[in-house]
Design an enzyme around this catalytic site. Structure first.
Site, short mmCIF file in Angstrom:
data_model
loop_
_atom_site.label_atom_id
_atom_site.label_comp_id
_atom_site.label_asym_id
_atom_site.label_seq_id
_atom_site.Cartn_x
_atom_site.Cartn_y
_atom_site.Cartn_z
N CYS A 206 -5.12 -58.23 -50.54
CA CYS A 206 -4.69 -56.96 -51.12
C CYS A 206 -4.20 -57.19 -52.55
O CYS A 206 -3.37 -58.07 -52.80
CB CYS A 206 -3.57 -56.36 -50.26
SG CYS A 206 -2.89 -54.82 -50.93
N CYS B 132 -0.24 -56.47 -52.66
CA CYS B 132 0.82 -57.30 -52.05
C CYS B 132 0.37 -58.70 -51.66
O CYS B 132 1.19 -59.52 -51.24
CB CYS B 132 1.39 -56.60 -50.82
SG CYS B 132 0.27 -56.51 -49.41
N CYS C 193 -3.99 -51.32 -46.18
CA CYS C 193 -3.33 -52.61 -45.98
C CYS C 193 -2.19 -52.42 -44.97
O CYS C 193 -1.38 -51.51 -45.10
CB CYS C 193 -2.78 -53.11 -47.31
SG CYS C 193 -1.77 -54.61 -47.17
N CYS D 37 1.42 -53.17 -47.05
CA CYS D 37 1.98 -52.28 -48.08
C CYS D 37 1.46 -50.84 -47.98
O CYS D 37 1.95 -49.96 -48.69
CB CYS D 37 1.72 -52.83 -49.48
SG CYS D 37 0.01 -52.73 -50.04
N CYS E 234 -16.04 -50.30 -45.91
CA CYS E 234 -16.49 -50.06 -47.28
C CYS E 234 -15.24 -50.06 -48.15
O CYS E 234 -14.47 -49.10 -48.15
CB CYS E 234 -17.22 -48.72 -47.33
SG CYS E 234 -18.00 -48.37 -48.90
#
Length: 164
Positions: free
Chosen positions: A82, A85, A130, A133, A153
């Site tokens: 991510c 984070c 995510c 976060c 995607c």
């Protein structure tokens, strides 16, 4: 009873709650943003940490232009994390070329992502975010390869790549 409440009840009565949900969901932020996540930051903190484009994608549920991310063509072994984070999201072993213009994966790492339903374009889609976060990553569709049949995607802007 206020005029707004009365009008809202009429609309819900006429079109039904199911038909009104896309209109109501499209008015706010990503459904994931309303949930509580282990990593919390204020909007100002996110704006300071992220680039303008990362903020638009991760925090405002935007979508990058197709074929614009270098991660779509990334072929090395490693982990996609991510951009907000650093949470490990996808292994390169689950990446494939979907020919859609966005990095695509047939599965996420265990516990790395969460899903919610969004109605932003008028019909339900599975949004993927995510798990740490809550940042918007992209969507999951049912046209992927075996063994899952899923296509995650994902916006390349929402991730960083860490080579093995």
């Amino acid at each position: 009873m206020s005029e707004f409440v009365s009008h809202r009840r009429k609309i819900l009565g006429l079109v039904g709650l199911g038909a009104a949900m896309p209109l109501m969901a499209a008015c706010g932020s990503s459904p994931a943003q309303a949930k509580s996540f282990p990593i919390k930051r204020t909007e100002a903190q996110w704006r300071k940490k992220l680039t303008r484009e990362e903020f638009r994608i991760l925090r405002e549920a935007g979508t990058e232009r197709a074929f614009s991310s270098p991660l779509d063509k990334e072929k090395r072994k490693g982990t996609f994390v991510c951009a907000g984070c650093g949470n490990k999201l996808y292994s390169s072993a689950a990446k494939y070329d979907s020919r859609t213009g966005w990095p695509s994966f047939w599965k996420a790492l265990p516990g790395a992502v969460g899903t919610s339903t969004d109605y932003k374009i008028g019909y339900p889609r599975t949004e993927v975010h995510c798990a740490d976060c809550g940042g918007h990553l992209g969507h999951i569709f049912g046209d992927g390869p075996k063994p899952t049949g899923k296509r995650h995607c994902i916006n390349g802007v929402a991730m960083d790549f860490v080579p093995a």
